[in-house]
Write a protein that holds these residues in place. Structure first.
Motif, PDB file in Angstrom:
ATOM      1  N   UNK A  67      52.068  31.783  52.291  1.00 17.79           N
ATOM      2  CA  UNK A  67      51.352  32.023  51.043  1.00 17.79           C
ATOM      3  C   UNK A  67      50.819  33.450  51.087  1.00 17.79           C
ATOM      4  N   UNK A  68      51.097  34.219  50.055  1.00 15.58           N
ATOM      5  CA  UNK A  68      50.747  35.643  50.041  1.00 15.58           C
ATOM      6  C   UNK A  68      49.432  35.871  49.307  1.00 15.58           C
ATOM      7  N   UNK A  69      48.530  36.606  49.941  1.00 11.21           N
ATOM      8  CA  UNK A  69      47.298  37.011  49.280  1.00 11.21           C
ATOM      9  C   UNK A  69      47.618  38.086  48.247  1.00 11.21           C
ATOM     10  N   UNK A  70      47.036  37.941  47.067  1.00  9.64           N
ATOM     11  CA  UNK A  70      47.209  38.933  46.008  1.00  9.64           C
ATOM     12  C   UNK A  70      45.835  39.521  45.706  1.00  9.64           C
ATOM     13  N   UNK A  71      45.599  40.703  46.230  1.00  5.06           N
ATOM     14  CA  UNK A  71      44.319  41.390  46.036  1.00  5.06           C
ATOM     15  C   UNK A  71      44.566  42.885  46.189  1.00  5.06           C
ATOM     16  N   UNK A  72      44.346  43.635  45.136  1.00  5.75           N
ATOM     17  CA  UNK A  72      44.757  45.041  45.119  1.00  5.75           C
ATOM     18  C   UNK A  72      43.720  45.979  45.713  1.00  5.75           C
ATOM     19  N   UNK A 113      44.880  34.012  44.971  1.00 11.63           N
ATOM     20  CA  UNK A 113      44.380  35.008  44.037  1.00 11.63           C
ATOM     21  C   UNK A 113      42.983  34.659  43.548  1.00 11.63           C
ATOM     22  N   UNK A 114      42.354  35.610  42.868  1.00 11.70           N
ATOM     23  CA  UNK A 114      41.042  35.365  42.303  1.00 11.70           C
ATOM     24  C   UNK A 114      40.550  36.591  41.566  1.00 11.70           C
ATOM     25  N   UNK A 115      39.716  36.368  40.563  1.00  8.09           N
ATOM     26  CA  UNK A 115      39.122  37.472  39.807  1.00  8.09           C
ATOM     27  C   UNK A 115      37.851  36.977  39.138  1.00  8.09           C
ATOM     28  N   UNK A 116      36.842  37.837  39.116  1.00 10.65           N
ATOM     29  CA  UNK A 116      35.561  37.532  38.497  1.00 10.65           C
ATOM     30  C   UNK A 116      35.179  38.639  37.532  1.00 10.65           C
ATOM     31  N   UNK A 117      34.239  38.315  36.660  1.00  7.99           N
ATOM     32  CA  UNK A 117      33.618  39.365  35.861  1.00  7.99           C
ATOM     33  C   UNK A 117      32.508  39.994  36.698  1.00  7.99           C
ATOM     34  N   UNK A 118      32.072  41.166  36.309  1.00 10.25           N
ATOM     35  CA  UNK A 118      31.007  41.830  37.046  1.00 10.25           C
ATOM     36  C   UNK A 118      29.697  41.081  37.007  1.00 10.25           C
ATOM     37  N   UNK A 119      29.529  40.168  36.045  1.00  7.49           N
ATOM     38  CA  UNK A 119      28.294  39.396  35.933  1.00  7.49           C
ATOM     39  C   UNK A 119      28.361  38.049  36.644  1.00  7.49           C
ATOM     40  N   UNK A 120      29.486  37.774  37.326  1.00  9.91           N
ATOM     41  CA  UNK A 120      29.553  36.579  38.154  1.00  9.91           C
ATOM     42  C   UNK A 120      30.092  35.342  37.471  1.00  9.91           C
ATOM     43  N   UNK A 121      31.182  35.494  36.736  1.00  9.12           N
ATOM     44  CA  UNK A 121      31.875  34.361  36.134  1.00  9.12           C
ATOM     45  C   UNK A 121      33.367  34.512  36.413  1.00  9.12           C
ATOM     46  N   UNK A 122      34.110  33.419  36.307  1.00  8.21           N
ATOM     47  CA  UNK A 122      35.557  33.518  36.440  1.00  8.21           C
ATOM     48  C   UNK A 122      36.104  34.410  35.329  1.00  8.21           C
ATOM     49  N   UNK A 123      36.982  35.345  35.694  1.00  7.34           N
ATOM     50  CA  UNK A 123      37.651  36.195  34.708  1.00  7.34           C
ATOM     51  C   UNK A 123      38.952  35.498  34.325  1.00  7.34           C
TER      52      UNK A 123
END
Length: 265
Positions: A67-72, A113-123
């Protein structure tokens, strides 16, 4: 209870160590010291091919895969309380969508994978874009793709938000969430992990990771109900290296001890 062991690795030698010691899968990345970044496509291809060869030779578990991590981008190794660490620009999101597609096309069985908003919510738009990159490649290859949400979930501010994230990710088609329960060590986040397991209702796996030692696994599983354990199994700095040991930070003894501990549950 069956408990799967996932090893975070950085290279082909690490994959071989994990497979031969009985791990169930690997998460492939580079720059583990900062939490990991997307591995080069050629490394994904080499590791996927080697995993298949080891399975065919019965030197790895039949379901062993990559499983490949996707994080730039990663700026801090310690991201707890820093949701901005996982807030990505439009260009970064487009890059990660491309990386996810290329990783699956290269043979990865899944992406992390994963991504958030700068205010701490799922993007959600970012998550969907990267997810869809992986699924596009899976569809082209006519095979399924396992989707794991990484420890960005631990940068969320509260247990309730992590529970809500699990429910949301289930609706987005995710199969697994990697988490420490918002703590520096998974064992310290056991109560939050147990709440996430309850929120998943058996429909999504919670994988406990961060500071996990083989000796912790029994207690961690009993206190949380997780069915997956994640660790890097890195050799301690200055630890003696056996003659003929593979040139990798992945320690065969630690992987074997983790597999044994999980097998006793």
């Amino acid at each position: 209870m069956s408990v799967a062991v996932e090893i975070a690795i950085e290279d082909l030698a690490g994959l071989e160590v994990a497979a031969l010691a009985g791990a169930d899968r690997v998460e492939l990345c580079v720059d583990l010291a900062r939490g990991g970044l997307t591995p080069p496509t050629q490394l994904v291809q080499d590791c996927a091919a080697r995993a298949s060869a080891l399975v065919a030779a019965r030197d790895a578990k039949p379901h062993f895969d990559v499983h490949a991590l996707i994080r730039s981008r990663a700026e801090h190794g310690d991201f707890l309380g820093r949701p901005e660490e996982f807030a990505f620009t439009a260009d970064e999101i487009a890059l990660m969508a491309q990386q996810a597609e290329e990783s699956v096309a290269a043979g990865a069985a899944g992406v992390v994978l994963g991504a958030l908003t700068g205010t701490g919510e799922l993007d959600l738009p970012a998550i969907e874009a990267v997810r869809d990159g992986a699924l596009t490649a899976g569809s082209a290859a006519m095979r399924g793709v396992t989707l794991t949400f990484h420890r960005a979930v631990d940068a969320l501010p509260s247990r309730a938000q992590r529970e809500d994230a699990v429910r949301t990710l289930l609706g987005l088609g995710f199969h697994r969430v990697l988490s420490s329960g918002g703590a520096a060590r998974a064992l310290d986040g056991a109560d939050d992990l147990a709440a996430m397991v309850d929120a998943a209702e058996g429909l999504l796996d919670i994988c406990a990771g961060a500071g996990v030692r083989p000796a912790d696994i029994g207690d961690l599983v009993r206190r949380t109900g997780v069915a997956d354990i994640h660790l890097s199994a890195r050799r301690r700095p200055g630890a003696p290296v056996e003659d003929g040991a593979p040139d990798t930070c992945t320690d065969p003894a630690i992987v074997a001890a983790a597999v044994d501990a999980a097998g006793e549950l």
